[in-house]
Design a protein around this motif. Structure first.
Motif, short mmCIF file in Angstrom:
data_model
loop_
_atom_site.label_atom_id
_atom_site.label_comp_id
_atom_site.label_asym_id
_atom_site.label_seq_id
_atom_site.Cartn_x
_atom_site.Cartn_y
_atom_site.Cartn_z
N TRP A 105 0.82 -1.22 0.00
CA TRP A 105 0.00 0.00 0.00
C TRP A 105 0.85 1.26 0.00
CZ3 TRP A 105 -4.63 -0.85 -1.47
CH2 TRP A 105 -5.35 -1.98 -1.05
N GLY A 106 0.47 2.20 -0.88
CA GLY A 106 1.11 3.49 -0.92
C GLY A 106 0.30 4.51 -0.15
N GLN A 107 0.58 5.79 -0.41
CA GLN A 107 -0.10 6.87 0.29
C GLN A 107 -1.46 7.19 -0.30
OE1 GLN A 107 1.07 8.37 3.18
NE2 GLN A 107 2.41 6.58 3.01
N GLY A 108 -1.68 6.73 -1.52
CA GLY A 108 -2.96 7.00 -2.16
C GLY A 108 -3.01 8.39 -2.77
N THR A 109 -4.06 8.63 -3.54
CA THR A 109 -4.29 9.95 -4.12
C THR A 109 -5.77 10.29 -3.93
OG1 THR A 109 -3.99 11.33 -6.10
CG2 THR A 109 -4.69 9.04 -6.48
N GLN A 110 -6.02 11.50 -3.46
CA GLN A 110 -7.39 11.88 -3.10
C GLN A 110 -8.15 12.38 -4.33
OE1 GLN A 110 -9.03 11.64 -0.13
NE2 GLN A 110 -10.88 12.43 -1.15
N VAL A 111 -9.35 11.86 -4.49
CA VAL A 111 -10.27 12.32 -5.54
C VAL A 111 -11.50 12.89 -4.85
CG1 VAL A 111 -11.77 11.61 -7.43
CG2 VAL A 111 -9.46 10.67 -7.25
#
Length: 115
Positions: A105-111
């Motif tokens: 798992w990475g940090q993700g990206t917010q949508v």
């Protein structure tokens, strides 16, 4: 150790589009089925779409016809093209193998989809 970095999120109006990218280290993209997941506040992380090594794709019903997952093995990158976005698509988006591996798992990206 495998690392993934998601990017491409942002604020968009309903009906708009975004293209998410997931850059991965090593050979993880080339040897695994890859998936995009999302997690909205207060909800569990859920699979959105996945793409297998032979480029077979699968989507959850709520995004069928709107989202497209693709991969570029030469660039170790997986993409998620999101069209006709809805407020209910608002979430943090993550990439991982499918099934997911805990150490990837990475940090993700917010949508955020909002007018």
């Amino acid at each position: 150790q495998v690392h993934v970095v998601e990017s491409g999120g942002g604020l968009v109006q309903p009906g708009g589009s975004l293209r998410l990218s997931c850059a991965a280290s090593g050979s993880i993209l080339r040897v695994n089925t890859m998936g995009w997941y999302r997690q909205a506040p207060g909800n569990k992380r859920q699979l959105v779409a996945y793409i297998s090594r032979d480029d077979t794709t699968n989507y959850v019903d709520s995004v069928k016809g709107r989202f497209t997952i693709s991969r570029d093995n030469a660039k170790n990158t997986v993409f998620l093209q999101m069209n006709s976005l809805k407020p209910e698509d608002t979430a943090a988006y993550y990439c991982n193998t499918y099934p997911a591996l805990g150490g990837v798992w990475g940090q993700g990206t917010q949508v955020t989809v909002s007018s």
